[in-house]
Design a protein around this motif. Structure first.
Motif, PDB file in Angstrom:
ATOM      1  N   PRO A  17      -2.604 -10.982 -16.435  1.00 22.80           N
ATOM      2  CA  PRO A  17      -2.126 -11.989 -15.490  1.00 22.80           C
ATOM      3  C   PRO A  17      -2.969 -11.996 -14.209  1.00 22.80           C
ATOM      4  N   GLU A  18      -2.945 -13.123 -13.513  1.00 22.68           N
ATOM      5  CA  GLU A  18      -3.713 -13.236 -12.272  1.00 22.68           C
ATOM      6  C   GLU A  18      -3.156 -12.327 -11.184  1.00 22.68           C
ATOM      7  N   ILE A  19      -1.870 -12.076 -11.214  1.00 25.72           N
ATOM      8  CA  ILE A  19      -1.235 -11.199 -10.234  1.00 25.72           C
ATOM      9  C   ILE A  19      -0.689  -9.984 -10.970  1.00 25.72           C
ATOM     10  N   SER A  20      -1.071  -8.797 -10.519  1.00 28.10           N
ATOM     11  CA  SER A  20      -0.630  -7.573 -11.177  1.00 28.10           C
ATOM     12  C   SER A  20       0.842  -7.310 -10.868  1.00 28.10           C
ATOM     13  N   PRO A  21       1.508  -6.479 -11.680  1.00 23.88           N
ATOM     14  CA  PRO A  21       2.904  -6.132 -11.379  1.00 23.88           C
ATOM     15  C   PRO A  21       3.089  -5.549  -9.980  1.00 23.88           C
ATOM     16  N   ALA A  22       2.141  -4.720  -9.539  1.00 23.39           N
ATOM     17  CA  ALA A  22       2.251  -4.123  -8.206  1.00 23.39           C
ATOM     18  C   ALA A  22       2.176  -5.186  -7.120  1.00 23.39           C
ATOM     19  N   GLU A  23       1.276  -6.143  -7.285  1.00 21.72           N
ATOM     20  CA  GLU A  23       1.149  -7.217  -6.299  1.00 21.72           C
ATOM     21  C   GLU A  23       2.404  -8.096  -6.284  1.00 21.72           C
ATOM     22  N   ARG A  24       2.940  -8.354  -7.463  1.00 26.31           N
ATOM     23  CA  ARG A  24       4.161  -9.181  -7.524  1.00 26.31           C
ATOM     24  C   ARG A  24       5.342  -8.437  -6.908  1.00 26.31           C
ATOM     25  N   ARG A  25       5.416  -7.122  -7.120  1.00 23.43           N
ATOM     26  CA  ARG A  25       6.467  -6.339  -6.483  1.00 23.43           C
ATOM     27  C   ARG A  25       6.363  -6.407  -4.966  1.00 23.43           C
ATOM     28  N   ALA A  26       5.141  -6.318  -4.466  1.00 28.00           N
ATOM     29  CA  ALA A  26       4.936  -6.382  -3.019  1.00 28.00           C
ATOM     30  C   ALA A  26       5.364  -7.739  -2.471  1.00 28.00           C
ATOM     31  N   GLU A  27       5.076  -8.820  -3.212  1.00 31.64           N
ATOM     32  CA  GLU A  27       5.475 -10.152  -2.766  1.00 31.64           C
ATOM     33  C   GLU A  27       6.995 -10.287  -2.717  1.00 31.64           C
ATOM     34  N   LEU A  28       7.669  -9.782  -3.750  1.00 29.20           N
ATOM     35  CA  LEU A  28       9.131  -9.866  -3.793  1.00 29.20           C
ATOM     36  C   LEU A  28       9.771  -8.997  -2.706  1.00 29.20           C
ATOM     37  N   LEU A  29       9.189  -7.823  -2.454  1.00 20.81           N
ATOM     38  CA  LEU A  29       9.721  -6.959  -1.406  1.00 20.81           C
ATOM     39  C   LEU A  29       9.543  -7.605  -0.035  1.00 20.81           C
TER      40      LEU A  29
END
Length: 345
Positions: free
Chosen positions: A195-207
């Motif tokens: 994916p273009e956004i990694s799970p870690a990056e998506r977690r940071a966005e949601l946080l």
């Protein structure tokens, strides 16, 4: 709070522990009051409770005077007093039982804490199947294997990634894992979606999104309920199941102050006891002094020459000295008896 303020607070608590009895009799020590309370005397037990109540209320007033002037501090100090008195009569009671016994409705000790809300969000994200820590580790392995294969075939990783995401496979669809090469351990990860956004990056966005809604409990629960992605990740029931409250910081500060007061008071009492024990002579020391004094008097009397004619002035001086010596011995003996009684009590 300065040391001087704590010392004044300790002095007030100590004074409250020695208030006169209701019938005007002499002051009684805490030890005596406790003993009478254990013997079943209702009057002594009530007095002991009143004594503690006054001490706690004075301590609460002094702590409130030096703490921030907020409603939470006032509520917290009041609860400490009420809970302490409730525990006195109900040793096995809990804090919630003390609150129920003393308040008609809940007091503001448990408030919304943004850090509690954000910790819930962080923990749930890290355990999520698609965005959690394990998903991030798998994502990194997929990327590492793809980059390794591209280097072995001298293919730019960015072009391979674009081809993979377009799912055309027209340019690099023929790339395969070489079973004899070093990248053979990544067979199960090769050509998996990246994916273009990694799970870690998506977690940071949601946080970060959660932090925007962490200013109040209402906004936090509203976000958990209405945000589609948050609802999908945390569950439809998170908005009312999650406990977002904890002890108010002012209440915890107040408890710390009272705990520190108790510890300082105990240290103060221990220092007083230690000083008294060091300064007061032991019974053996007093006995030795008395024995030597009596022997000295006996020797002095024995040295008196009965054949010698003493003047009236000399006789009066000798009598006064012997009388003072005997009075001193009697005083020291009395001191020894009192010291023994104090140790036994």
């Amino acid at each position: 709070m300065t040391l001087g303020e704590w010392q004044r607070l300790i002095a007030r608590i100590e004074k409250a522990l020695t208030v006169p009895t209701t019938d005007g009799s002499a002051l009684r020590t805490t030890r005596t009051i406790l003993r009478e309370g254990l013997d079943g005397s209702a009057g002594a037990k009530a007095f002991f409770r009143d004594c503690i109540s006054e001490a706690l209320n004075r301590a609460a007033d002094d702590v409130s005077a030096v703490a921030p002037e907020t409603e939470q501090v006032h509520d917290a100090t009041n609860l400490v007093v009420c809970a302490g008195l409730h525990y006195l009569e109900n040793p096995g009671a809990t804090l919630h039982q003390a609150i129920e016994a003393n308040y008609e409705e809940d007091v503001s000790l448990f408030n919304f804490i943004s850090d509690v809300f954000l910790q819930h969000v962080k923990d749930a994200l890290e355990e999520d199947e698609e965005l959690g820590l394990e998903a991030q580790a798998e994502h990194e392995k997929i990327v590492e294997v793809a980059q390794r294969v591209c280097r072995r075939h001298n293919i730019p990783y960015a072009l391979y990634l674009a081809d993979l995401r377009e799912r055309s496979g027209s340019r690099y669809g023929g790339l395969e894992i070489d079973a004899d090469a070093d990248d053979s351990d990544g067979l199960e990860y090769f050509r998996l979606p990246i994916p273009e956004i990694s799970p870690a990056e998506r977690r940071a966005e949601l946080l970060a999104d959660a932090q925007l809604h962490a200013e109040s409990e209402h906004r936090a629960r509203e976000w958990l309920r209405d945000d589609r992605e948050a609802c999908a990740i945390f569950g439809e029931d998170a908005h009312y199941e999650w406990d977002l409250r904890d002890y108010d910081i002012h209440f915890l500060f107040t408890c710390y102050c009272i705990d520190l007061t108790v510890r300082l008071y105990r240290e103060h009492e221990a220092q007083k006891t230690e000083t008294t024990e060091q300064s007061a002579p032991t019974a053996e020391q007093i006995s030795a002094v008395v024995e030597l004094a009596e022997r000295g008097i006996a020797r002095e009397l024995g040295a008196t020459d009965a054949r010698h004619h003493y003047t009236e002035e000399e006789t009066a001086m000798m009598k006064t000295r012997f009388d003072n010596a005997r009075a001193g011995i009697a005083a020291i003996t009395t001191l020894s008896t009192r010291s023994t009684e104090t140790v036994q009590s």
